[in-house]
Design an enzyme around this catalytic site. Structure first.
Site, PDB file in Angstrom:
ATOM      1  N   SER A  26      62.810  75.588 119.284  1.00 15.45           N
ATOM      2  CA  SER A  26      63.250  75.567 120.591  1.00 15.45           C
ATOM      3  C   SER A  26      64.180  76.681 120.837  1.00 15.45           C
ATOM      4  O   SER A  26      65.294  76.800 120.295  1.00 15.45           O
ATOM      5  CB  SER A  26      63.996  74.303 121.259  1.00 15.45           C
ATOM      6  OG  SER A  26      63.222  73.186 121.257  1.00 15.45           O
ATOM      7  N   HIS A  57      58.577  76.651 124.117  1.00 14.69           N
ATOM      8  CA  HIS A  57      57.482  76.685 123.231  1.00 14.69           C
ATOM      9  C   HIS A  57      56.333  77.284 123.466  1.00 14.69           C
ATOM     10  O   HIS A  57      55.400  76.723 124.154  1.00 14.69           O
ATOM     11  CB  HIS A  57      57.318  75.124 122.545  1.00 14.69           C
ATOM     12  CG  HIS A  57      58.282  74.396 121.891  1.00 14.69           C
ATOM     13  ND1 HIS A  57      58.576  74.592 120.660  1.00 14.69           N
ATOM     14  CD2 HIS A  57      59.239  73.945 122.376  1.00 14.69           C
ATOM     15  CE1 HIS A  57      59.631  73.857 120.147  1.00 14.69           C
ATOM     16  NE2 HIS A  57      60.226  73.462 121.267  1.00 14.69           N
ATOM     17  N   HIS A  79      55.649  67.946 119.229  1.00 14.31           N
ATOM     18  CA  HIS A  79      56.539  66.979 119.018  1.00 14.31           C
ATOM     19  C   HIS A  79      56.034  65.483 119.171  1.00 14.31           C
ATOM     20  O   HIS A  79      55.300  65.404 119.976  1.00 14.31           O
ATOM     21  CB  HIS A  79      57.904  67.075 119.662  1.00 14.31           C
ATOM     22  CG  HIS A  79      58.586  68.293 119.736  1.00 14.31           C
ATOM     23  ND1 HIS A  79      58.158  69.348 120.442  1.00 14.31           N
ATOM     24  CD2 HIS A  79      59.545  68.795 118.949  1.00 14.31           C
ATOM     25  CE1 HIS A  79      58.895  70.512 120.537  1.00 14.31           C
ATOM     26  NE2 HIS A  79      59.910  70.068 119.298  1.00 14.31           N
ATOM     27  N   TYR A  81      57.572  63.136 120.603  1.00 16.16           N
ATOM     28  CA  TYR A  81      57.870  62.534 121.879  1.00 16.16           C
ATOM     29  C   TYR A  81      56.948  63.084 123.100  1.00 16.16           C
ATOM     30  O   TYR A  81      56.984  62.653 124.163  1.00 16.16           O
ATOM     31  CB  TYR A  81      59.154  62.925 122.412  1.00 16.16           C
ATOM     32  CG  TYR A  81      59.721  64.552 122.457  1.00 16.16           C
ATOM     33  CD1 TYR A  81      59.206  65.331 123.431  1.00 16.16           C
ATOM     34  CD2 TYR A  81      60.436  64.866 121.386  1.00 16.16           C
ATOM     35  CE1 TYR A  81      59.468  66.661 123.375  1.00 16.16           C
ATOM     36  CE2 TYR A  81      60.794  66.249 121.485  1.00 16.16           C
ATOM     37  CZ  TYR A  81      60.099  67.198 122.481  1.00 16.16           C
ATOM     38  OH  TYR A  81      60.529  68.555 122.536  1.00 16.16           O
ATOM     39  N   GLU A  82      56.021  63.980 122.642  1.00 13.66           N
ATOM     40  CA  GLU A  82      55.056  64.387 123.523  1.00 13.66           C
ATOM     41  C   GLU A  82      53.652  63.499 123.465  1.00 13.66           C
ATOM     42  O   GLU A  82      52.780  63.619 124.216  1.00 13.66           O
ATOM     43  CB  GLU A  82      54.451  65.707 123.427  1.00 13.66           C
ATOM     44  CG  GLU A  82      55.556  66.905 123.499  1.00 13.66           C
ATOM     45  CD  GLU A  82      55.021  68.151 122.938  1.00 13.66           C
ATOM     46  OE1 GLU A  82      54.222  68.973 123.788  1.00 13.66           O
ATOM     47  OE2 GLU A  82      55.710  68.850 122.058  1.00 13.66           O
ATOM     48  N   ALA A 109      66.084  73.530 116.721  1.00 13.38           N
ATOM     49  CA  ALA A 109      67.484  73.332 117.545  1.00 13.38           C
ATOM     50  C   ALA A 109      67.990  72.231 117.074  1.00 13.38           C
ATOM     51  O   ALA A 109      67.226  71.100 117.143  1.00 13.38           O
ATOM     52  CB  ALA A 109      67.167  73.601 119.051  1.00 13.38           C
ATOM     53  N   MET A 201      64.468  66.578 116.627  1.00 12.68           N
ATOM     54  CA  MET A 201      63.394  65.751 117.134  1.00 12.68           C
ATOM     55  C   MET A 201      62.085  66.452 116.390  1.00 12.68           C
ATOM     56  O   MET A 201      61.319  66.442 116.914  1.00 12.68           O
ATOM     57  CB  MET A 201      63.120  65.714 118.229  1.00 12.68           C
ATOM     58  CG  MET A 201      64.361  65.111 119.391  1.00 12.68           C
ATOM     59  SD  MET A 201      64.007  65.226 121.005  1.00 12.68           S
ATOM     60  CE  MET A 201      65.720  64.873 121.671  1.00 12.68           C
ATOM     61  N   SER A 202      62.539  67.062 115.342  1.00 14.23           N
ATOM     62  CA  SER A 202      61.168  67.805 114.909  1.00 14.23           C
ATOM     63  C   SER A 202      61.423  68.056 113.179  1.00 14.23           C
ATOM     64  O   SER A 202      62.242  67.513 112.532  1.00 14.23           O
ATOM     65  CB  SER A 202      60.994  69.223 115.480  1.00 14.23           C
ATOM     66  OG  SER A 202      62.329  70.088 114.935  1.00 14.23           O
ATOM     67  N   ASN A 225      74.620  72.614 119.854  1.00 17.57           N
ATOM     68  CA  ASN A 225      75.487  71.797 120.873  1.00 17.57           C
ATOM     69  C   ASN A 225      76.254  70.734 119.927  1.00 17.57           C
ATOM     70  O   ASN A 225      75.556  70.414 118.848  1.00 17.57           O
ATOM     71  CB  ASN A 225      74.840  71.019 121.896  1.00 17.57           C
ATOM     72  CG  ASN A 225      73.623  70.325 121.661  1.00 17.57           C
ATOM     73  OD1 ASN A 225      72.345  70.602 121.103  1.00 17.57           O
ATOM     74  ND2 ASN A 225      73.960  68.899 121.345  1.00 17.57           N
ATOM     75  N   HIS A 237      69.148  70.648 128.259  1.00 21.57           N
ATOM     76  CA  HIS A 237      68.216  71.440 127.439  1.00 21.57           C
ATOM     77  C   HIS A 237      68.401  73.110 127.645  1.00 21.57           C
ATOM     78  O   HIS A 237      68.079  74.065 126.657  1.00 21.57           O
ATOM     79  CB  HIS A 237      66.839  71.079 127.789  1.00 21.57           C
ATOM     80  CG  HIS A 237      65.696  71.670 127.339  1.00 21.57           C
ATOM     81  ND1 HIS A 237      65.414  71.703 125.812  1.00 21.57           N
ATOM     82  CD2 HIS A 237      64.746  72.559 127.501  1.00 21.57           C
ATOM     83  CE1 HIS A 237      64.349  72.229 125.570  1.00 21.57           C
ATOM     84  NE2 HIS A 237      63.785  72.954 126.546  1.00 21.57           N
TER      85      HIS A 237
HETATM   86  N1  HPA Z   1      69.982  65.537 119.804  1.00 20.61           N
HETATM   87  C1  HPA Z   1      68.649  66.000 119.421  1.00 20.61           C
HETATM   88  N2  HPA Z   1      67.946  66.959 119.473  1.00 20.61           N
HETATM   89  C2  HPA Z   1      68.843  68.288 119.599  1.00 20.61           C
HETATM   90  C3  HPA Z   1      70.112  68.168 119.982  1.00 20.61           C
HETATM   91  C4  HPA Z   1      70.511  67.018 120.051  1.00 20.61           C
HETATM   92  O1  HPA Z   1      71.918  67.065 120.526  1.00 20.61           O
HETATM   93  N3  HPA Z   1      70.325  69.582 120.576  1.00 20.61           N
HETATM   94  C5  HPA Z   1      69.097  70.386 120.136  1.00 20.61           C
HETATM   95  N4  HPA Z   1      68.123  69.405 119.566  1.00 20.61           N
END
Ligand code: HPA
Length: 262
Positions: A26, A57, A79, A81-82, A109, A201-202, A225, A237
């Site tokens: 991302s 993406h 991902h 989650y899709e 990310a 998540m990847s 973050n 996001h």
């Molecule tokens: N959690 C999960 N996935 C992420 C995060 C997060 O804080 N930041 C970027 N991808």
């Protein structure tokens, strides 16, 4: 176990022999502006490759070179989650393997779990935790060793190169969560207790798939973050994408220098 062959690629690609594969997470798509693009292929144009719907993406392979070495870059990924299975999520890795890549660099990310880390930094993935219960190897091959998913020698190479360039590059454990929602503060505390340094998540299904194909793997998390509850702020996001864009340049410098010196 690999449904892809060179024949899946357009004729213009079939003579290419990239030695390195790179998957951009991302907000990291801007990385490709650092390389000389020679050719691109949209994921949608390769039969059997799932196509992402997530903003940030792009969904294409970019062929070019970095540090004088031929590379194929997956700009964008899909991902869990899709709605894709872990095996589908790893299809792009099998496609790159069909072109003969020897090394794979995975980027993502990620949220910070380790209180010593700061947003905007990169973490080199030393190991992972799989909290999804899913594997790209369901159905076989079975019982693939996971003692060293992330190559010790690549880690050393990038660690030394980062040192030389003055780029902070802590190592840590990446936790794969299914998403699509971000974690709760309680989940972040749980992950810390269980040994995670960053969460996303990847990446993990791709790393598992690549190892099963005998490809050497390195992984980098762009720490975009603090994990939920570590600051008073909510997660967004947009923040993730923005921090990723700024950090992409740092990673490009590191990879360029590393492959020049390899
Ligand atoms: N959690 C999960 N996935 C992420 C995060 C997060 O804080 N930041 C970027 N991808």
């Amino acid at each position: 176990m690999n449904e892809f062959t060179r024949a899946h690629f357009p004729a213009s690609i079939r003579d290419r022999h990239p030695r390195i594969g790179l998957v951009l997470g991302s907000g990291l798509g801007g990385f490709v502006s650092r390389i000389k693009i020679e050719e691109t292929v949209a994921f949608a144009d390769l039969e059997g490759l799932p196509v992402s719907t997530v903003p940030g993406h792009e969904g294409r392979f970019v062929f070019g070179s970095i540090g004088g070495i031929e590379i194929v870059i997956a700009q964008g990924r899909v991902h869990l989650y899709e709605g894709w299975s872990a095996r589908e999520v790893a299809a792009g890795i099998r496609a790159m393997a069909a072109l003969g890549i020897e090394k794979l660099i995975l980027t993502n990310a990620a949220g910070i779990i380790n209180e010593g880390f700061r947003p905007g930094q990169w973490m080199q993935i030393a190991d992972h935790l799989n909290f999804t219960g899913q594997s790209p190897l369901t159905g076989g091959p079975h019982f693939i060793d996971q003692t060293q998913v992330y190559s010790r020698s690549l880690r050393q190479l990038f660690h030394d190169q980062a040192d030389e360039l003055g780029i902070p590059l802590p190592a840590g454990v990446y936790a794969w969560m299914p998403g699509p929602q971000y974690e709760t503060p309680a989940e972040i505390r749980m992950l810390r207790t269980l040994g995670a340094d960053a969460v996303g998540m990847s990446t993990v299904p791709e790393a598992i798939q690549a190892r099963a194909l005998g490809i050497e793997v390195a992984g980098f998390s762009c720490l975009t973050n603090f994990g939920a509850g570590m600051t008073p702020d909510a997660l967004s996001h947009e923040e993730v994408i923005e921090t990723g864009q700024q950090a992409a340049e740092t990673l490009a410098r590191l990879l360029e220098a590393s492959f020049l010196n390899d």
